[in-house]
Design a protein around this motif. Structure first.
Motif: not given
Length: 94
Positions: A72-80
């Motif tokens: 989840x954190x990988x994709x949240x970082x990608x979103x940011x």
């Protein structure tokens, strides 16, 4: 922690570079096309998040979190990152 000494989030190979810069490209496309393209954020998130996930998949123990939280954190970082690049591209439109 010795098994994670070689861990580096920004380590790239050809596929990693394509994922990372492809994500940046989809987030920046609106500025070059002079259009709004919010779907670029989602495509950029998928590509940049996949880049991060490829780099951390062998080092889940380093984060001391459950695997799902790391994903989840990988994709949240990608979103940011994609949202910031998209915002910059929208700024270039004005």
């Amino acid at each position: 922690m010795k098994q994670h000494d070689d861990f580096h989030l920004w380590k790239t190979d050809l596929l990693g570079a394509l994922l990372l810069y492809g994500g940046f490209a989809f987030a920046l496309v609106p500025a070059f096309l002079h259009r709004s393209f919010p779907l670029g954020i989602l495509i950029g998130t998928a590509l940049v998040g996949s880049f991060f996930l490829r780099n951390v998949k062998d080092h889940f123990g380093f984060f001391q979190l459950p695997k799902y939280a790391v994903v989840i954190n990988c994709y949240v970082g990608g979103l940011i990152i994609s949202a910031v690049w998209y915002g910059l591209s929208q700024g270039m439109l004005n």
